[in-house]
Write an enzyme that holds these catalytic residues in place. Structure first.
Site, PDB file in Angstrom:
ATOM      1  N   CYS A 122      -6.907 -26.337  30.876  1.00 39.12           N
ATOM      2  CA  CYS A 122      -6.641 -25.082  30.175  1.00 39.12           C
ATOM      3  C   CYS A 122      -7.402 -23.935  30.858  1.00 39.12           C
ATOM      4  O   CYS A 122      -6.902 -22.804  30.931  1.00 39.12           O
ATOM      5  CB  CYS A 122      -7.047 -25.190  28.719  1.00 39.12           C
ATOM      6  SG  CYS A 122      -6.522 -26.731  27.943  1.00 39.12           S
ATOM      7  N   CYS A 179       2.176 -29.250  29.286  1.00 34.61           N
ATOM      8  CA  CYS A 179       1.958 -28.955  27.865  1.00 34.61           C
ATOM      9  C   CYS A 179       2.835 -27.793  27.403  1.00 34.61           C
ATOM     10  O   CYS A 179       2.948 -27.545  26.211  1.00 34.61           O
ATOM     11  CB  CYS A 179       0.490 -28.643  27.590  1.00 34.61           C
ATOM     12  SG  CYS A 179      -0.101 -27.175  28.422  1.00 34.61           S
TER      13      CYS A 179
HETATM   14 FE1  FES Z   1      -1.912 -26.630  27.532  1.00 38.86          FE
HETATM   15 FE2  FES Z   1      -4.445 -26.343  26.937  1.00 38.86          FE
HETATM   16  S1  FES Z   1      -3.138 -27.938  26.312  1.00 38.86           S
HETATM   17  S2  FES Z   1      -3.287 -25.168  28.311  1.00 38.86           S
END
Ligand code: FES
Length: 143
Positions: free
Chosen positions: A104, A35
């Site tokens: 996360c 991400c």
């Molecule tokens: Fe990347 Fe939450 S989507 S840490």
């Protein structure tokens, strides 16, 4: 039921311990390759106690809420307790995260471990390599 708990929303809107510590005794940084989110943790340590902790998170709301909660959980605590902080404990303290956001909270656990590793390395202190892998990174980051 709402996707995010009140606690997640609270820590996202009013994150605790945001910022940097200029003369930190340890700094940890981890990123999630998938991400692209990045989390940085600063620790001030006296007599094996975390007397201050701050974080900078460039990431999603759950990453910010997780960092905020994780810093609250280790502030004022001995290093040994921080070392054993799991993403599960962070998630529980937040009253849960949606399944696709669990990674996360893993980022928060790893950022703290990365900071502890920095502290142990700087001070030539032996540490448990099972608890802090040589290459601290989040196993879920490459899912
Ligand atoms: Fe990347 Fe939450 S989507 S840490």
């Amino acid at each position: 039921m709402a996707l995010y708990s009140d606690k997640v929303m609270d820590h996202f809107r009013n994150p605790r311990n945001v910022g940097a510590i200029e003369d930190a005794d340890a700094i940890g940084e981890v990123g999630n390759a998938k991400c692209g989110d990045i989390m940085k943790i600063y620790l001030k340590i006296e007599n094996d106690i975390i007397v201050d902790v701050k974080f900078e998170t460039f990431g999603c709301g759950s990453a910010i809420a997780s960092s905020s909660m994780a810093t609250e959980l280790i502030k004022g605590k001995p290093l040994s307790e921080a070392l054993n902080l799991t993403n599960k404990a962070v998630t529980e303290a937040l009253d849960g995260l949606p399944a696709h956001k669990i990674h996360c909270s893993v980022l928060a656990e790893q950022a703290i471990k990365s900071a502890l590793k920095d502290y142990y390395t700087r001070n030539n202190i032996e540490y448990d390599h099972d608890l802090i892998p040589d290459d601290v990174e989040c196993a879920h980051c490459h899912d």
